[in-house]
Design a protein around this motif. Structure first.
Motif, PDB file in Angstrom:
ATOM      1  N   TYR A 115       0.809  -1.226   0.000  1.00 32.10           N
ATOM      2  CA  TYR A 115       0.000   0.000   0.000  1.00 32.10           C
ATOM      3  C   TYR A 115       0.838   1.270   0.000  1.00 32.10           C
ATOM      4  O   TYR A 115       0.386   2.315  -0.416  1.00 32.10           O
ATOM      5  CB  TYR A 115      -0.914   0.043   1.232  1.00 32.10           C
ATOM      6  N   MET A 122     -10.707   1.540  -0.998  1.00 26.25           N
ATOM      7  CA  MET A 122      -9.904   2.066  -2.117  1.00 26.25           C
ATOM      8  C   MET A 122      -8.753   1.104  -2.409  1.00 26.25           C
ATOM      9  O   MET A 122      -8.518   0.150  -1.696  1.00 26.25           O
ATOM     10  CB  MET A 122      -9.347   3.446  -1.759  1.00 26.25           C
ATOM     11  N   SER A 123      -8.022   1.387  -3.478  1.00 30.51           N
ATOM     12  CA  SER A 123      -6.769   0.677  -3.753  1.00 30.51           C
ATOM     13  C   SER A 123      -5.692   1.725  -3.987  1.00 30.51           C
ATOM     14  O   SER A 123      -6.001   2.899  -4.219  1.00 30.51           O
ATOM     15  CB  SER A 123      -6.911  -0.204  -4.993  1.00 30.51           C
ATOM     16  N   THR A 140      -4.114   2.120  -6.615  1.00 31.57           N
ATOM     17  CA  THR A 140      -4.375   2.655  -7.959  1.00 31.57           C
ATOM     18  C   THR A 140      -5.460   3.725  -7.926  1.00 31.57           C
ATOM     19  O   THR A 140      -5.305   4.805  -8.502  1.00 31.57           O
ATOM     20  CB  THR A 140      -4.791   1.514  -8.914  1.00 31.57           C
ATOM     21  N   SER A 141      -6.557   3.436  -7.223  1.00 31.47           N
ATOM     22  CA  SER A 141      -7.637   4.427  -7.199  1.00 31.47           C
ATOM     23  C   SER A 141      -7.178   5.704  -6.492  1.00 31.47           C
ATOM     24  O   SER A 141      -7.534   6.807  -6.889  1.00 31.47           O
ATOM     25  CB  SER A 141      -8.902   3.851  -6.549  1.00 31.47           C
ATOM     26  N   GLN A 160      -5.053   7.684  -8.734  1.00 29.12           N
ATOM     27  CA  GLN A 160      -5.881   8.318  -9.767  1.00 29.12           C
ATOM     28  C   GLN A 160      -6.730   9.455  -9.196  1.00 29.12           C
ATOM     29  O   GLN A 160      -7.557  10.027  -9.900  1.00 29.12           O
ATOM     30  CB  GLN A 160      -6.754   7.259 -10.458  1.00 29.12           C
ATOM     31  N   LEU A 164      -8.996   9.443  -6.747  1.00 25.89           N
ATOM     32  CA  LEU A 164     -10.372   9.176  -6.319  1.00 25.89           C
ATOM     33  C   LEU A 164     -10.483   9.179  -4.796  1.00 25.89           C
ATOM     34  O   LEU A 164      -9.507   8.957  -4.079  1.00 25.89           O
ATOM     35  CB  LEU A 164     -10.843   7.834  -6.876  1.00 25.89           C
TER      36      LEU A 164
END
Lengths: 339, 339
Positions: free
Chosen positions: A148, A315-316, A318-319, A322, A324
């Protein structure tokens, strides 16, 4: 049969019983306030395995083996295992649980997964789909940090609102039963996805507090129960920041649980001495606190009635990269002494 | 109540009905053999969103919205949504489904997730826990490639045994019902984790075939049913390589389904013309084939009785890079015309 109460809450009339439970924790957790209550401490963060990830699987195996032992059941009696973790594709669970040969249903609710897996176990037992089911989750500081955030060797500095992922696992074996000293699952409210627009992945408590408030308010609206009937209301893992926000949100809605509330992320570490910033987090935090401190108090007779509400930030990396925000969820389980 | 038959199989006596279903697929899928059967084609791989990942969420939203529309229900009638996908931390689902405000239980079974979510929906409806539940999954070629393999721009060459992740989503709305033209879920067998020691993540079909054989053999052992009673036995997504291995494994055990078997990964693309190597894969493959071609044949009256068995490879890029083999799972659902 499972009964519905109000719009959202499930009631389990035969009250599936937690026939065995166990917690396994790492070295840092062993030095926290609950150190003496965990069933096993594994000091090696790799648990004798080549990697942290495989070590985390070993934590799950140990927790489930011990919970089975405590329940008096064997692995091949398990009709279903509900499990999950934080690693990509939930590999701690899938690599851990093949060893038990039980039908496997992987769950993903981020740090809310222990409550989710308990709800699944209760529905399956209550409905007759299972005679015996298990709920297992884990998390691991080292495997989570490098997935993470950063590999540990980078020595990255953490923000004050960041939580520390707990190295640990908890497991419950759930079945029909009438042992007078073991707790039962009486009701549950499943969380909705709530997104208050928080984009800081180092402040997950703030994101999850809204989801926790949403679920708790729906539970009390559905059931009409009084907060005073509970020995405690335990969230996991809002940490210090998110817990404060939850209490403020609830007070605004006229629900005061200030004296009843505690959070697994606050309970598992000494905040200052152990330098854990906003507290503990991870699927293994709520699971290991539930399966040590909280459930032990039912066995000792100190608790008769609690709400256990695990929260997850969905969430991740990646998100977040990005830009978000963090959709969150909170699942609630009512755990009681048998009648 | 859910009944158990044999050691592993669940039977749903009131037969939860698939009251609405829908499939949404991408441009390449629209040019395959099932192109005319999908309910909606989204030609833009980002579905009008800034990223592939958000585009994938949009596919799920479209599929669930259409399935709800077909069922005659509204989103706020959903008691639970069971959903999952392949992205880390299942973000396509969590970012998609907040829009529906329904209690959410994230599922992770890799490409087996659609069968798993259907089983959950059936158990919850049969037990009384839900009046209406939904099962939704998705996958996306571009988001999966860059997460599991390489960014598309690298132009990486794929091995002959590699499968192509389907861009698509499928959704089923499940409730108690007695519409005479809609299929029902009559039974299910949940998979165990099986690990035959395959370490090649470009040959997932070979890893998953063993899990598929395990589940199918247990189903027929538990039920004593004859293969001839089925209109078809559909796996998803073993692809061309894994399907062949499954049939060989079953023949060795004395179970011949050669004439009844097809695989969603084989059905969705023209193998040669579309250059898809070993076929399609991804949570969205089995889901979009089920929610188009297969379930449409119940509405038309052509099918009365099928087995739908989705298979999942439960590794992660990290576990593969660490040299570990691929634990696999296969969940089976018996879908029938209503009696």
């Amino acid at each position: 049969m499972v009964k519905r109460q109000g719009k959202y809450t499930l009631r389990f009339e035969t009250c599936p019983q937690i026939q065995g439970f166990a917690s396994v924790a790492g070295e840092k957790e062993s030095k926290g306030p609950l150190g003496s209550e965990f069933h096993r401490i594994i000091y090696d963060p790799r648990a004798g395995c080549p990697t942290f990830e495989q070590g985390e699987s070993r934590f799950q195996q140990e927790a489930l083996s011990l919970a089975l032992e405590h329940s008096g059941h064997k692995g091949d009696e398990l009709d279903f295992v509900f499990a999950g973790d934080l690693l990509n594709q939930c590999v701690s669970s899938s690599f851990a649980l093949g060893a038990f040969s039980a039908p496997y249903l992987g769950q993903y609710g981020a740090c809310s997964t222990m409550a989710q897996a308990l709800i699944m176990s209760a529905v399956f037992v209550e409905s007759g789909a299972a005679n015996l089911a298990a709920a297992v989750t884990s998390s691991h500081f080292a495997s989570a940090e490098r997935q993470y955030r950063f590999p540990l060797d980078y020595g990255a500095v953490r923000t004050p609102t960041a939580q520390r992922t707990v190295t640990g696992s908890g497991a419950c074996v759930v079945g029909k039963g009438n042992c007078t000293s073991l707790p039962v699952i009486e009701a549950a409210t499943v969380g909705r996805i709530v997104d208050p627009g928080v984009t800081d992945a180092n402040n997950m408590g703030a994101a999850m507090a809204q989801a926790a408030a949403d679920t708790l308010l729906r539970y009390f609206e559905d059931t009409g129960e009084e907060t005073e009937s509970f020995d405690g209301i335990f969230t996991g893992d809002l940490g210090f920041v998110g817990s404060q926000i939850l209490l403020e949100l609830l007070n605004k809605e006229g629900l005061c649980i200030d004296k009843l509330h505690n959070d697994c992320g606050k309970m598992i570490f000494y905040r200052e001495e152990q330098d854990v910033h906003a507290g503990g987090s991870g699927c293994g935090c709520a699971a290991s606190v539930l399966c040590s401190h909280l459930l032990r108090k039912f066995v000792s007779g100190e608790y008769k009635n609690i709400l256990f509400m695990a929260t997850g930030a969905l969430m991740s990396p990646t998100s977040s990269q990005q830009g978000l925000s963090i959709p969150s969820v909170a699942h609630l389980v009512k755990i009681c002494a048998p009648r």
